[in-house]
Design a protein around this motif. Structure first.
Motif, PDB file in Angstrom:
ATOM      1  N   GLU A 222       0.818  -1.207   0.000  1.00  0.00           N
ATOM      2  CA  GLU A 222       0.000   0.000   0.000  1.00  0.00           C
ATOM      3  C   GLU A 222       0.855   1.261   0.000  1.00  0.00           C
ATOM      4  OE1 GLU A 222      -3.959   1.841   2.222  1.00  0.00           O
ATOM      5  OE2 GLU A 222      -2.926   0.097   3.079  1.00  0.00           O
ATOM      6  N   GLU A 223       2.019   1.177   0.604  1.00  0.00           N
ATOM      7  CA  GLU A 223       2.925   2.331   0.642  1.00  0.00           C
ATOM      8  C   GLU A 223       3.312   2.749  -0.784  1.00  0.00           C
ATOM      9  OE1 GLU A 223       5.655   5.270   2.075  1.00  0.00           O
ATOM     10  OE2 GLU A 223       4.082   4.154   3.127  1.00  0.00           O
ATOM     11  N   LYS A 224       3.673   1.801  -1.606  1.00  0.00           N
ATOM     12  CA  LYS A 224       4.083   2.097  -2.975  1.00  0.00           C
ATOM     13  C   LYS A 224       2.914   2.597  -3.812  1.00  0.00           C
ATOM     14  CE  LYS A 224       6.611  -0.005  -6.844  1.00  0.00           C
ATOM     15  NZ  LYS A 224       7.234  -1.267  -7.344  1.00  0.00           N
ATOM     16  N   ALA A 225       1.737   1.968  -3.644  1.00  0.00           N
ATOM     17  CA  ALA A 225       0.558   2.398  -4.389  1.00  0.00           C
ATOM     18  C   ALA A 225       0.133   3.800  -3.963  1.00  0.00           C
ATOM     19  CB  ALA A 225      -0.586   1.411  -4.179  1.00  0.00           C
ATOM     20  N   SER A 226       0.199   4.079  -2.668  1.00  0.00           N
ATOM     21  CA  SER A 226      -0.176   5.402  -2.150  1.00  0.00           C
ATOM     22  C   SER A 226       0.755   6.483  -2.678  1.00  0.00           C
ATOM     23  CB  SER A 226      -0.171   5.402  -0.622  1.00  0.00           C
ATOM     24  OG  SER A 226      -1.126   4.507  -0.111  1.00  0.00           O
ATOM     25  N   GLN A 227       2.040   6.171  -2.766  1.00  0.00           N
ATOM     26  CA  GLN A 227       3.010   7.129  -3.282  1.00  0.00           C
ATOM     27  C   GLN A 227       2.705   7.484  -4.741  1.00  0.00           C
ATOM     28  OE1 GLN A 227       5.669   8.744  -1.544  1.00  0.00           O
ATOM     29  NE2 GLN A 227       5.381   9.949  -3.426  1.00  0.00           N
ATOM     30  N   LEU A 228       2.331   6.465  -5.524  1.00  0.00           N
ATOM     31  CA  LEU A 228       1.976   6.701  -6.921  1.00  0.00           C
ATOM     32  C   LEU A 228       0.757   7.620  -7.015  1.00  0.00           C
ATOM     33  CD1 LEU A 228       2.046   6.028 -10.015  1.00  0.00           C
ATOM     34  CD2 LEU A 228       0.491   4.135  -9.456  1.00  0.00           C
ATOM     35  N   LEU A 229      -0.300   7.310  -6.263  1.00  0.00           N
ATOM     36  CA  LEU A 229      -1.528   8.096  -6.321  1.00  0.00           C
ATOM     37  C   LEU A 229      -1.312   9.504  -5.788  1.00  0.00           C
ATOM     38  CD1 LEU A 229      -3.854   5.227  -5.140  1.00  0.00           C
ATOM     39  CD2 LEU A 229      -3.908   6.287  -7.393  1.00  0.00           C
ATOM     40  N   SER A 230      -0.455   9.622  -4.781  1.00  0.00           N
ATOM     41  CA  SER A 230      -0.123  10.935  -4.240  1.00  0.00           C
ATOM     42  C   SER A 230       0.529  11.814  -5.301  1.00  0.00           C
ATOM     43  CB  SER A 230       0.812  10.778  -3.033  1.00  0.00           C
ATOM     44  OG  SER A 230       1.262  12.039  -2.575  1.00  0.00           O
ATOM     45  N   THR A 231       1.432  11.224  -6.068  1.00  0.00           N
ATOM     46  CA  THR A 231       2.121  11.957  -7.127  1.00  0.00           C
ATOM     47  C   THR A 231       1.169  12.313  -8.266  1.00  0.00           C
ATOM     48  OG1 THR A 231       4.191  10.816  -6.620  1.00  0.00           O
ATOM     49  CG2 THR A 231       4.032  11.878  -8.774  1.00  0.00           C
ATOM     50  N   LEU A 232       0.301  11.377  -8.642  1.00  0.00           N
ATOM     51  CA  LEU A 232      -0.617  11.595  -9.761  1.00  0.00           C
ATOM     52  C   LEU A 232      -1.633  12.693  -9.461  1.00  0.00           C
ATOM     53  CD1 LEU A 232      -1.442   7.967 -10.970  1.00  0.00           C
ATOM     54  CD2 LEU A 232      -0.147   9.697 -12.205  1.00  0.00           C
ATOM     55  N   TYR A 233      -2.166  12.693  -8.216  1.00  0.00           N
ATOM     56  CA  TYR A 233      -3.291  13.569  -7.905  1.00  0.00           C
ATOM     57  C   TYR A 233      -2.971  14.666  -6.898  1.00  0.00           C
ATOM     58  CZ  TYR A 233      -5.647   9.703 -10.229  1.00  0.00           C
ATOM     59  OH  TYR A 233      -6.024   8.744 -11.137  1.00  0.00           O
ATOM     60  N   ASP A 234      -1.682  14.832  -6.605  1.00  0.00           N
ATOM     61  CA  ASP A 234      -1.233  15.907  -5.718  1.00  0.00           C
ATOM     62  C   ASP A 234      -1.974  15.878  -4.381  1.00  0.00           C
ATOM     63  OD1 ASP A 234       0.318  18.073  -4.991  1.00  0.00           O
ATOM     64  OD2 ASP A 234      -1.106  19.549  -5.790  1.00  0.00           O
ATOM     65  N   VAL A 235      -1.998  14.677  -3.787  1.00  0.00           N
ATOM     66  CA  VAL A 235      -2.620  14.473  -2.475  1.00  0.00           C
ATOM     67  C   VAL A 235      -1.569  13.868  -1.556  1.00  0.00           C
ATOM     68  CG1 VAL A 235      -4.433  13.251  -1.200  1.00  0.00           C
ATOM     69  CG2 VAL A 235      -4.885  14.100  -3.522  1.00  0.00           C
ATOM     70  N   ILE A 269     -10.793   5.199  -2.742  1.00  0.00           N
ATOM     71  CA  ILE A 269      -9.951   6.062  -1.924  1.00  0.00           C
ATOM     72  C   ILE A 269     -10.784   7.306  -1.662  1.00  0.00           C
ATOM     73  CG2 ILE A 269      -7.764   7.303  -1.731  1.00  0.00           C
ATOM     74  CD1 ILE A 269      -6.715   5.405  -3.937  1.00  0.00           C
ATOM     75  N   PRO A 270     -11.419   7.393  -0.504  1.00  0.00           N
ATOM     76  CA  PRO A 270     -12.400   8.464  -0.253  1.00  0.00           C
ATOM     77  C   PRO A 270     -11.879   9.857  -0.609  1.00  0.00           C
ATOM     78  CG  PRO A 270     -12.406   6.892   1.551  1.00  0.00           C
ATOM     79  CD  PRO A 270     -11.261   6.513   0.655  1.00  0.00           C
ATOM     80  N   GLY A 271     -12.666  10.547  -1.441  1.00  0.00           N
ATOM     81  CA  GLY A 271     -12.346  11.904  -1.828  1.00  0.00           C
ATOM     82  C   GLY A 271     -11.275  12.037  -2.882  1.00  0.00           C
ATOM     83  N   VAL A 272     -10.684  10.920  -3.314  1.00  0.00           N
ATOM     84  CA  VAL A 272      -9.568  10.986  -4.263  1.00  0.00           C
ATOM     85  C   VAL A 272      -9.843  10.174  -5.526  1.00  0.00           C
ATOM     86  CG1 VAL A 272      -7.112  10.538  -4.611  1.00  0.00           C
ATOM     87  CG2 VAL A 272      -7.923  11.313  -2.370  1.00  0.00           C
ATOM     88  N   TYR A 273     -10.249   8.923  -5.362  1.00  0.00           N
ATOM     89  CA  TYR A 273     -10.266   8.008  -6.505  1.00  0.00           C
ATOM     90  C   TYR A 273     -11.252   6.881  -6.240  1.00  0.00           C
ATOM     91  CZ  TYR A 273      -8.300   4.382  -9.671  1.00  0.00           C
ATOM     92  OH  TYR A 273      -8.117   3.406 -10.622  1.00  0.00           O
ATOM     93  N   SER A 274     -11.975   6.498  -7.278  1.00  0.00           N
ATOM     94  CA  SER A 274     -12.804   5.297  -7.191  1.00  0.00           C
ATOM     95  C   SER A 274     -12.785   4.561  -8.523  1.00  0.00           C
ATOM     96  CB  SER A 274     -14.244   5.637  -6.793  1.00  0.00           C
ATOM     97  OG  SER A 274     -14.873   6.416  -7.786  1.00  0.00           O
ATOM     98  N   TYR A 275     -12.771   3.237  -8.438  1.00  0.00           N
ATOM     99  CA  TYR A 275     -12.713   2.362  -9.606  1.00  0.00           C
ATOM    100  C   TYR A 275     -13.812   1.325  -9.431  1.00  0.00           C
ATOM    101  CZ  TYR A 275     -10.738  -1.177 -12.824  1.00  0.00           C
ATOM    102  OH  TYR A 275     -10.544  -2.114 -13.825  1.00  0.00           O
ATOM    103  N   ARG A 276     -14.751   1.311 -10.366  1.00  0.00           N
ATOM    104  CA  ARG A 276     -15.839   0.340 -10.293  1.00  0.00           C
ATOM    105  C   ARG A 276     -15.955  -0.389 -11.620  1.00  0.00           C
ATOM    106  NH1 ARG A 276     -17.672   4.713  -7.242  1.00  0.00           N
ATOM    107  NH2 ARG A 276     -18.247   4.144  -5.118  1.00  0.00           N
ATOM    108  N   GLN A 277     -16.085  -1.711 -11.524  1.00  0.00           N
ATOM    109  CA  GLN A 277     -16.194  -2.516 -12.744  1.00  0.00           C
ATOM    110  C   GLN A 277     -17.179  -3.651 -12.518  1.00  0.00           C
ATOM    111  OE1 GLN A 277     -12.719  -3.602 -15.285  1.00  0.00           O
ATOM    112  NE2 GLN A 277     -13.222  -5.702 -14.728  1.00  0.00           N
ATOM    113  N   ILE A 278     -18.033  -3.870 -13.509  1.00  0.00           N
ATOM    114  CA  ILE A 278     -18.934  -5.010 -13.490  1.00  0.00           C
ATOM    115  C   ILE A 278     -18.821  -5.743 -14.813  1.00  0.00           C
ATOM    116  CG2 ILE A 278     -20.864  -3.511 -14.202  1.00  0.00           C
ATOM    117  CD1 ILE A 278     -22.724  -5.534 -12.754  1.00  0.00           C
TER     118      ILE A 278
END
Length: 284
Positions: A222-235, A269-278
């Motif tokens: 999760e640390e690595k994934a969070s770092q990526l999302l932080s960089t992408l979305y400036d959070v 990721i509340p307030g940042v990102y959501s991915y939904r697939q069916i």
């Protein structure tokens, strides 16, 4: 509720040499600080059992038709690369899990023939196009990398559920794991699943199976994934908490082949990102 009827002591892969034609419909919605992304993929595919031998169960999977609603930017790249999987010859183990792609060499040759056209078509909207092409080369040439790519596709997920010969008819539930490799760029998303038989379909006389669970926290970087999302979305990464759930509902035929299937995936990721697939799969 306990099953009133059981046909046998376990569920087995069918070894009848016949083809099954399926239709599959996948809808994906991604919401982020950027523009929301929607995409729908409709596929008609033929699955054929060829034989059982010392290596496992040999199948052919052929995509007859594929339609994609959104081909903007990277989705257009995904659509074109998906064509490399239009004809697969593969082995599964006794559980139904894909273990080898027999025609990887043919697919590599097909990609070699397409590379110049691909580069010309996408060079203006893929940064470092040569590096991207080298990455595709490396995936196809590497058995494990290409196997992971094939296994995480929605169509192969539902066509080849690893549910066979697990004593599902005598166990309340078995513990399994499903991994989406490179889900967050180079970070895998592992999900722990409970798999169990829940009923018998009165129409098909086949078993109904549920596979459900959430993110396998100990196995997830999760640390690595969070770092990526932080960089992408400036959070700030400390404001990122990744939650996820997954569900598969499978209806089997009387000979234990997949008759219908549905999968639901939700990453939040509340307030940042959501991915939904069916995804919905149905035999014709």
């Amino acid at each position: 509720m306990a099953l009133k009827v059981t046909k046998k002591n376990d569920i087995y892969l069918s070894n009848n040499p016949y083809s099954i034609l399926y239709e599959m419909d996948t809808y994906r919605y991604i919401k982020s600080p950027e523009e929301p992304v929607e995409n729908r993929i409709q596929i008609k595919v033929k699955k054929t059992f060829i034989r059982k031998d010392d290596f496992g169960y040999l199948f052919s999977v052929k995509v007859i038709d594929r339609k994609q609603s959104n081909k903007d930017d990277v989705l257009g790249v995904e659509d074109q690369l998906a064509n490399l999987q239009n004809k697969l010859t593969l082995y599964t183990d006794e559980h139904g899990d894909i273990i080898s792609i027999v025609n990887r060499g043919e697919i590599s040759e097909k990609w070699y023939e397409q590379k110049k056209f691909f580069k010309k078509e996408h060079k203006h909207h893929i940064e470092n196009i040569n590096q991207f092409i080298e990455g595709v080369d490396a995936i196809i040439k590497n058995h494990d990398e290409f196997l992971n790519l094939v296994k995480k596709s929605e169509i192969n997920t539902l066509l080849f559920p690893p549910i066979y010969q697990h004593n599902l008819l005598v166990e309340d539930a078995i513990k399994q794991q499903k991994v989406w490799h490179d889900f967050f760029d180079t970070t895998a998303l592992p999900v722990k699943l409970d798999t169990k038989v829940v009923a018998i379909n009165e129409d098909t006389l086949g078993y109904q199976i549920i596979r459900s669970g959430d993110i396998d926290t100990p196995g997830f970087d999760e640390e690595k994934a969070s770092q990526l999302l932080s960089t992408l979305y400036d959070v700030h990464k400390y404001n990122i908490k990744i939650d996820g759930s997954y569900l598969e509902a499978l209806d089997l035929s009387e000979d234990d082949s997949v008759e219908e299937a549905t999968s639901l995936m939700n990453i939040e990721i509340p307030g940042v990102y959501s991915y939904r697939q069916i995804s919905k799969l149905k035999a014709l």
